[in-house]
Scaffold this motif. Structure first.
Motif, PDB file in Angstrom:
ATOM      1  N   VAL A  85       3.468  -6.505  -1.907  1.00  0.00           N
ATOM      2  CA  VAL A  85       3.531  -5.046  -2.299  1.00  0.00           C
ATOM      3  C   VAL A  85       1.872  -4.403  -1.977  1.00  0.00           C
ATOM      4  CG1 VAL A  85       4.865  -5.276  -4.139  1.00  0.00           C
ATOM      5  CG2 VAL A  85       2.411  -5.493  -4.820  1.00  0.00           C
ATOM      6  N   LYS A  86       1.204  -5.258  -1.139  1.00  0.00           N
ATOM      7  CA  LYS A  86      -0.209  -4.508  -0.918  1.00  0.00           C
ATOM      8  C   LYS A  86      -0.063  -3.136  -0.088  1.00  0.00           C
ATOM      9  CE  LYS A  86      -4.535  -5.476   1.501  1.00  0.00           C
ATOM     10  NZ  LYS A  86      -5.211  -6.395   2.631  1.00  0.00           N
ATOM     11  N   PRO A  87       0.607  -3.094   0.788  1.00  0.00           N
ATOM     12  CA  PRO A  87       0.420  -1.789   1.636  1.00  0.00           C
ATOM     13  C   PRO A  87       0.935  -0.647   0.751  1.00  0.00           C
ATOM     14  CG  PRO A  87       1.702  -3.298   2.926  1.00  0.00           C
ATOM     15  CD  PRO A  87       1.570  -3.988   1.573  1.00  0.00           C
ATOM     16  N   LEU A  88       2.011  -0.795  -0.343  1.00  0.00           N
ATOM     17  CA  LEU A  88       2.301   0.036  -1.207  1.00  0.00           C
ATOM     18  C   LEU A  88       0.923   0.384  -2.232  1.00  0.00           C
ATOM     19  CD1 LEU A  88       5.847  -1.074  -2.106  1.00  0.00           C
ATOM     20  CD2 LEU A  88       5.173   0.973  -0.520  1.00  0.00           C
ATOM     21  N   ALA A  89       0.251  -0.505  -2.449  1.00  0.00           N
ATOM     22  CA  ALA A  89      -0.953  -0.594  -3.535  1.00  0.00           C
ATOM     23  C   ALA A  89      -1.789   0.128  -2.743  1.00  0.00           C
ATOM     24  CB  ALA A  89      -1.352  -1.727  -4.037  1.00  0.00           C
ATOM     25  N   GLU A  90      -2.301  -0.082  -1.702  1.00  0.00           N
ATOM     26  CA  GLU A  90      -2.947   0.666  -0.839  1.00  0.00           C
ATOM     27  C   GLU A  90      -2.885   2.212  -0.677  1.00  0.00           C
ATOM     28  OE1 GLU A  90      -4.912  -2.445   2.410  1.00  0.00           O
ATOM     29  OE2 GLU A  90      -3.082  -1.454   2.857  1.00  0.00           O
ATOM     30  N   GLU A  91      -1.746   2.601  -0.526  1.00  0.00           N
ATOM     31  CA  GLU A  91      -1.050   3.761  -0.512  1.00  0.00           C
ATOM     32  C   GLU A  91      -1.294   4.722  -1.947  1.00  0.00           C
ATOM     33  OE1 GLU A  91       3.335   5.913  -0.360  1.00  0.00           O
ATOM     34  OE2 GLU A  91       2.662   4.481   1.290  1.00  0.00           O
ATOM     35  N   LYS A  92      -1.064   3.897  -3.167  1.00  0.00           N
ATOM     36  CA  LYS A  92      -1.127   4.373  -4.414  1.00  0.00           C
ATOM     37  C   LYS A  92      -2.635   4.685  -4.835  1.00  0.00           C
ATOM     38  CE  LYS A  92       3.173   3.289  -6.494  1.00  0.00           C
ATOM     39  NZ  LYS A  92       3.679   4.310  -7.534  1.00  0.00           N
ATOM     40  N   ALA A  93      -3.570   3.459  -4.435  1.00  0.00           N
ATOM     41  CA  ALA A  93      -4.884   3.868  -4.345  1.00  0.00           C
ATOM     42  C   ALA A  93      -5.841   4.659  -3.647  1.00  0.00           C
ATOM     43  CB  ALA A  93      -5.706   2.456  -4.186  1.00  0.00           C
ATOM     44  N   GLY A  94      -4.987   5.086  -2.534  1.00  0.00           N
ATOM     45  CA  GLY A  94      -5.509   6.082  -1.710  1.00  0.00           C
ATOM     46  C   GLY A  94      -6.683   5.406  -0.621  1.00  0.00           C
ATOM     47  N   LYS A  95      -6.676   4.019  -0.399  1.00  0.00           N
ATOM     48  CA  LYS A  95      -7.670   3.451   0.417  1.00  0.00           C
ATOM     49  C   LYS A  95      -7.194   2.151   0.826  1.00  0.00           C
ATOM     50  CE  LYS A  95     -10.614   1.922  -3.511  1.00  0.00           C
ATOM     51  NZ  LYS A  95     -11.640   1.810  -4.045  1.00  0.00           N
ATOM     52  N   LYS A  96      -7.581   1.724   1.930  1.00  0.00           N
ATOM     53  CA  LYS A  96      -7.376   0.306   2.567  1.00  0.00           C
ATOM     54  C   LYS A  96      -8.223  -0.602   1.551  1.00  0.00           C
ATOM     55  CE  LYS A  96      -7.038  -2.281   6.718  1.00  0.00           C
ATOM     56  NZ  LYS A  96      -6.178  -3.173   5.950  1.00  0.00           N
ATOM     57  N   LEU A  97      -7.452  -1.665   1.200  1.00  0.00           N
ATOM     58  CA  LEU A  97      -8.177  -2.870   0.349  1.00  0.00           C
ATOM     59  C   LEU A  97      -8.115  -4.140   1.210  1.00  0.00           C
ATOM     60  CD1 LEU A  97      -6.003  -1.837  -2.778  1.00  0.00           C
ATOM     61  CD2 LEU A  97      -8.400  -1.171  -2.197  1.00  0.00           C
ATOM     62  N   ASP A  98      -9.714  -4.297   1.739  1.00  0.00           N
ATOM     63  CA  ASP A  98      -9.628  -5.479   2.582  1.00  0.00           C
ATOM     64  C   ASP A  98      -9.470  -6.897   1.675  1.00  0.00           C
ATOM     65  OD1 ASP A  98     -10.074  -4.151   4.846  1.00  0.00           O
ATOM     66  OD2 ASP A  98     -12.212  -3.572   4.355  1.00  0.00           O
ATOM     67  N   VAL A  99      -9.877  -6.735   0.467  1.00  0.00           N
ATOM     68  CA  VAL A  99      -9.811  -8.236  -0.292  1.00  0.00           C
ATOM     69  C   VAL A  99      -8.713  -7.666  -1.278  1.00  0.00           C
ATOM     70  CG1 VAL A  99     -11.029  -9.499  -1.923  1.00  0.00           C
ATOM     71  CG2 VAL A  99     -12.260  -8.617  -0.040  1.00  0.00           C
ATOM     72  N   PHE A 100      -7.886  -8.756  -1.306  1.00  0.00           N
ATOM     73  CA  PHE A 100      -6.754  -8.464  -2.221  1.00  0.00           C
ATOM     74  C   PHE A 100      -6.265  -9.813  -2.821  1.00  0.00           C
ATOM     75  CE2 PHE A 100      -2.331  -6.719  -3.429  1.00  0.00           C
ATOM     76  CZ  PHE A 100      -2.957  -5.557  -3.968  1.00  0.00           C
ATOM     77  N   VAL A 101      -6.964 -10.339  -3.864  1.00  0.00           N
ATOM     78  CA  VAL A 101      -6.704 -11.693  -4.703  1.00  0.00           C
ATOM     79  C   VAL A 101      -6.347 -11.378  -5.846  1.00  0.00           C
ATOM     80  CG1 VAL A 101      -7.867 -13.743  -5.105  1.00  0.00           C
ATOM     81  CG2 VAL A 101      -8.466 -12.509  -2.934  1.00  0.00           C
ATOM     82  N   ALA A 102      -5.088 -12.005  -6.365  1.00  0.00           N
ATOM     83  CA  ALA A 102      -4.714 -11.865  -7.645  1.00  0.00           C
ATOM     84  C   ALA A 102      -5.465 -13.020  -8.326  1.00  0.00           C
ATOM     85  CB  ALA A 102      -3.104 -12.277  -7.821  1.00  0.00           C
TER      86      ALA A 102
END
Length: 98
Positions: free
Chosen positions: A23-40
């Motif tokens: 779901v990272k691409p959708l999260a980036e869209e909702k957050a309005g920015k690219k998220l280079d780090v994405f660690v649960a």
């Protein structure tokens, strides 16, 4: 845990990280920015018609986002749907229903 209740938060598992990766691409869209780090880091669940995952995700430095992801039941395809993102969050912010 009773049906509909939210479980206690626990450390993220490989399954939870896989959900985050999907779901990272959708999260980036909702957050309005690219998220280079994405660690649960932490997660909790709620059993409904499927499972809601509430996930605390490290996105860099000391910044986190909280995500609510719904996973449908297997007979409905087990699909993932990103329902909400809360940002910015911090490590000490509790993860739970939102």
């Amino acid at each position: 845990m009773k049906c509909g209740g939210v479980a206690e938060a626990k450390d993220a598992t490989p399954e939870v990280q896989q959900i985050c990766d999907e779901v990272k691409p959708l999260a980036e869209e909702k957050a309005g920015k690219k998220l280079d780090v994405f660690v649960a880091k932490k997660f909790t669940t709620q059993v409904v018609a499927g499972t809601n995952f509430f996930i605390k995700v490290l996105v860099g430095g000391d910044e986190y986002v909280h995500m609510r992801v719904h996973k449908s039941l297997p007979h409905a395809g087990g699909k993932l749907e990103l329902n909400a993102v809360q940002t910015p969050e911090a490590d000490h912010d509790p993860i739970g229903f939102f």
